[in-house]
Design a protein around this motif. Sequence first.
Motif, PDB file in Angstrom:
ATOM      1  N   THR A 122       0.876  -1.167   0.000  1.00 48.18           N
ATOM      2  CA  THR A 122       0.000   0.000   0.000  1.00 48.18           C
ATOM      3  C   THR A 122       0.915   1.219   0.000  1.00 48.18           C
ATOM      4  OG1 THR A 122      -1.726  -1.138   1.252  1.00 48.18           O
ATOM      5  CG2 THR A 122      -1.831   1.255   1.169  1.00 48.18           C
ATOM      6  N   VAL A 123       0.752   2.072  -0.988  1.00 49.83           N
ATOM      7  CA  VAL A 123       1.523   3.313  -1.082  1.00 49.83           C
ATOM      8  C   VAL A 123       0.553   4.484  -1.027  1.00 49.83           C
ATOM      9  CG1 VAL A 123       2.933   4.760  -2.597  1.00 49.83           C
ATOM     10  CG2 VAL A 123       3.487   2.343  -2.336  1.00 49.83           C
ATOM     11  N   TYR A 124       0.801   5.392  -0.095  1.00 47.38           N
ATOM     12  CA  TYR A 124       0.022   6.618  -0.005  1.00 47.38           C
ATOM     13  C   TYR A 124       0.849   7.746  -0.609  1.00 47.38           C
ATOM     14  CZ  TYR A 124      -2.829   4.045   3.369  1.00 47.38           C
ATOM     15  OH  TYR A 124      -3.640   3.117   3.988  1.00 47.38           O
ATOM     16  N   ALA A 125       0.314   8.372  -1.649  1.00 48.79           N
ATOM     17  CA  ALA A 125       0.969   9.518  -2.278  1.00 48.79           C
ATOM     18  C   ALA A 125       0.116  10.743  -1.984  1.00 48.79           C
ATOM     19  CB  ALA A 125       1.103   9.295  -3.776  1.00 48.79           C
TER      20      ALA A 125
ATOM     21  N   LEU B  18       3.963   5.580 -12.551  1.00 55.60           N
ATOM     22  CA  LEU B  18       4.732   6.668 -11.959  1.00 55.60           C
ATOM     23  C   LEU B  18       3.782   7.625 -11.240  1.00 55.60           C
ATOM     24  CD1 LEU B  18       7.112   7.428 -14.949  1.00 55.60           C
ATOM     25  CD2 LEU B  18       7.822   6.516 -12.744  1.00 55.60           C
ATOM     26  N   LEU B  19       4.187   8.052 -10.060  1.00 57.54           N
ATOM     27  CA  LEU B  19       3.435   9.029  -9.285  1.00 57.54           C
ATOM     28  C   LEU B  19       4.391  10.134  -8.843  1.00 57.54           C
ATOM     29  CD1 LEU B  19       1.609   6.551  -6.862  1.00 57.54           C
ATOM     30  CD2 LEU B  19       0.638   7.536  -8.959  1.00 57.54           C
ATOM     31  N   ARG B  20       3.823  11.263  -8.448  1.00 57.60           N
ATOM     32  CA  ARG B  20       4.631  12.366  -7.916  1.00 57.60           C
ATOM     33  C   ARG B  20       3.899  12.941  -6.715  1.00 57.60           C
ATOM     34  NH1 ARG B  20       6.998  15.558 -12.667  1.00 57.60           N
ATOM     35  NH2 ARG B  20       8.530  13.866 -12.630  1.00 57.60           N
ATOM     36  N   ALA B  21       4.626  13.140  -5.612  1.00 55.55           N
ATOM     37  CA  ALA B  21       3.968  13.592  -4.389  1.00 55.55           C
ATOM     38  C   ALA B  21       4.976  14.272  -3.470  1.00 55.55           C
ATOM     39  CB  ALA B  21       3.324  12.412  -3.658  1.00 55.55           C
ATOM     40  N   ARG B  22       4.464  15.065  -2.536  1.00 51.59           N
ATOM     41  CA  ARG B  22       5.320  15.685  -1.511  1.00 51.59           C
ATOM     42  C   ARG B  22       5.557  14.730  -0.350  1.00 51.59           C
ATOM     43  NH1 ARG B  22       5.876  20.945  -2.838  1.00 51.59           N
ATOM     44  NH2 ARG B  22       4.249  21.837  -4.159  1.00 51.59           N
ATOM     45  N   ARG B  23       4.537  13.906  -0.069  1.00 56.80           N
ATOM     46  CA  ARG B  23       4.627  12.968   1.051  1.00 56.80           C
ATOM     47  C   ARG B  23       4.225  11.576   0.562  1.00 56.80           C
ATOM     48  NH1 ARG B  23       0.705  13.752   4.040  1.00 56.80           N
ATOM     49  NH2 ARG B  23      -0.281  15.405   2.830  1.00 56.80           N
ATOM     50  N   VAL B  24       5.003  10.579   0.965  1.00 53.09           N
ATOM     51  CA  VAL B  24       4.764   9.202   0.536  1.00 53.09           C
ATOM     52  C   VAL B  24       4.865   8.286   1.760  1.00 53.09           C
ATOM     53  CG1 VAL B  24       5.595   7.298  -0.905  1.00 53.09           C
ATOM     54  CG2 VAL B  24       5.731   9.658  -1.754  1.00 53.09           C
ATOM     55  N   ARG B  25       3.986   7.318   1.826  1.00 53.10           N
ATOM     56  CA  ARG B  25       4.084   6.268   2.838  1.00 53.10           C
ATOM     57  C   ARG B  25       4.060   4.920   2.124  1.00 53.10           C
ATOM     58  NH1 ARG B  25       3.284   5.043   8.289  1.00 53.10           N
ATOM     59  NH2 ARG B  25       2.199   3.080   8.722  1.00 53.10           N
TER      60      ARG B  25
ATOM     61  N   LEU C 244       9.798  -1.681   6.482  1.00 53.63           N
ATOM     62  CA  LEU C 244       8.591  -0.924   6.196  1.00 53.63           C
ATOM     63  C   LEU C 244       7.580  -1.199   7.302  1.00 53.63           C
ATOM     64  CD1 LEU C 244       8.149  -1.535   2.354  1.00 53.63           C
ATOM     65  CD2 LEU C 244       9.533   0.182   3.502  1.00 53.63           C
ATOM     66  N   PRO C 245       6.666  -0.247   7.586  1.00 52.49           N
ATOM     67  CA  PRO C 245       6.363   0.951   6.808  1.00 52.49           C
ATOM     68  C   PRO C 245       7.370   2.078   7.032  1.00 52.49           C
ATOM     69  CG  PRO C 245       4.981   0.879   8.753  1.00 52.49           C
ATOM     70  CD  PRO C 245       5.752  -0.405   8.735  1.00 52.49           C
ATOM     71  N   LEU C 246       7.476   2.937   6.014  1.00 51.53           N
ATOM     72  CA  LEU C 246       8.284   4.150   6.089  1.00 51.53           C
ATOM     73  C   LEU C 246       7.474   5.316   5.555  1.00 51.53           C
ATOM     74  CD1 LEU C 246      11.736   2.880   4.772  1.00 51.53           C
ATOM     75  CD2 LEU C 246      11.265   3.679   7.099  1.00 51.53           C
ATOM     76  N   ASP C 247       7.578   6.438   6.252  1.00 55.73           N
ATOM     77  CA  ASP C 247       6.997   7.695   5.774  1.00 55.73           C
ATOM     78  C   ASP C 247       8.117   8.543   5.207  1.00 55.73           C
ATOM     79  OD1 ASP C 247       4.063   7.759   6.598  1.00 55.73           O
ATOM     80  OD2 ASP C 247       5.019   7.182   8.483  1.00 55.73           O
ATOM     81  N   ILE C 248       7.905   9.101   4.033  1.00 60.00           N
ATOM     82  CA  ILE C 248       8.933   9.879   3.338  1.00 60.00           C
ATOM     83  C   ILE C 248       8.360  11.237   2.973  1.00 60.00           C
ATOM     84  CG2 ILE C 248      10.595   9.886   1.442  1.00 60.00           C
ATOM     85  CD1 ILE C 248       9.166   6.700   1.495  1.00 60.00           C
ATOM     86  N   THR C 249       9.068  12.290   3.328  1.00 53.93           N
ATOM     87  CA  THR C 249       8.637  13.652   3.037  1.00 53.93           C
ATOM     88  C   THR C 249       9.728  14.380   2.268  1.00 53.93           C
ATOM     89  OG1 THR C 249       7.386  13.710   5.102  1.00 53.93           O
ATOM     90  CG2 THR C 249       7.832  15.825   4.046  1.00 53.93           C
TER      91      THR C 249
END
Length: 299
Positions: free
Chosen positions: A186-189, A259-266, A284-289
């Motif tokens: 599961t990827v949150y963009a 491909l996705l583009r985002a400021r914040r990804v989980r 994982l999980p990892l939150d990336i900003t």
Amino acid sequence: MGSDFIAVLANPSAGRGRYRGLLPGVVQALGVGGRAVRLLEAGSGAEAEAVCHRAVGEGAVAVVAVGGDGTVHRALQAVAGGAVGFGVVPAGTGNDFASAVGVPDDPILAAEAIGAALRDERDHRFDLALTENAQGERRWFCAVLAAGFDALVNERANRMRRPKGPRRYDLAILLELARLRARNYTVYADDVAHRFSAEIVAVGNCASYGGGMRIVPDADPADGLLDVIFAAPLGRVHLTRLKPRLRHGTHVTDPKVTLLRARRVRIEAEGIVGYADGERLGSLPLDITCVPGAVRLLR
């Protein structure tokens, strides 16, 4: 030695040792503005980060990483998000961050440019990615975070004691290919959820990793965004065919690639350890900003 010095973190084994004789020339080039240069000594990655943090606390005007992306990753932990300047002298097998931000390929020219930038008081701001794991631990990365097949290969190679050198990585690839299977992610963009099965998942601040594999070819380390890539289940044959296309970034035309583009990804998945800039981050999980302008690059 007083404050207002240039701290240099050099990895003597970077580039498989072929740059070892360059360090005196690099030190001389860095001192072009008249500042003292202090070489930092470290016997491990953790020690490298500690001595960089200590140098910043003691008044270093800049921290310079002499090595590849792994050395850059360690040094960045001490300067990211702060006012201290950062320089890169590319001397590793993988210099993906340096390439992305316009650092000269030649180590001496790169060092001269850093010294001149300090003398002339100029810098360039570039984005970095800030990660946070389930325990709240934070780490910065500059190039690419791998969370799929390549992360599994890194994890296996790190557990292996033999063979030594690059052959260990090659063997790890073969062993992971033999047990290849798509994982559920599961990827949150920016809070939009994407659920899928995949073997390739990565998040990039820069376009390439692994010494020029352009995994997210349109990633820009100055646009305030992260580029995310994942591929629908490929299988061994399709994955093996896709991998050579990474060098040119042409794999993104494959219909199985998203491909996705985002400021914040989980990123969430079971049984995967994330690797960023080739360094182990954790499970994982990892939150990336994306943190815009998080580093003052001297070049």
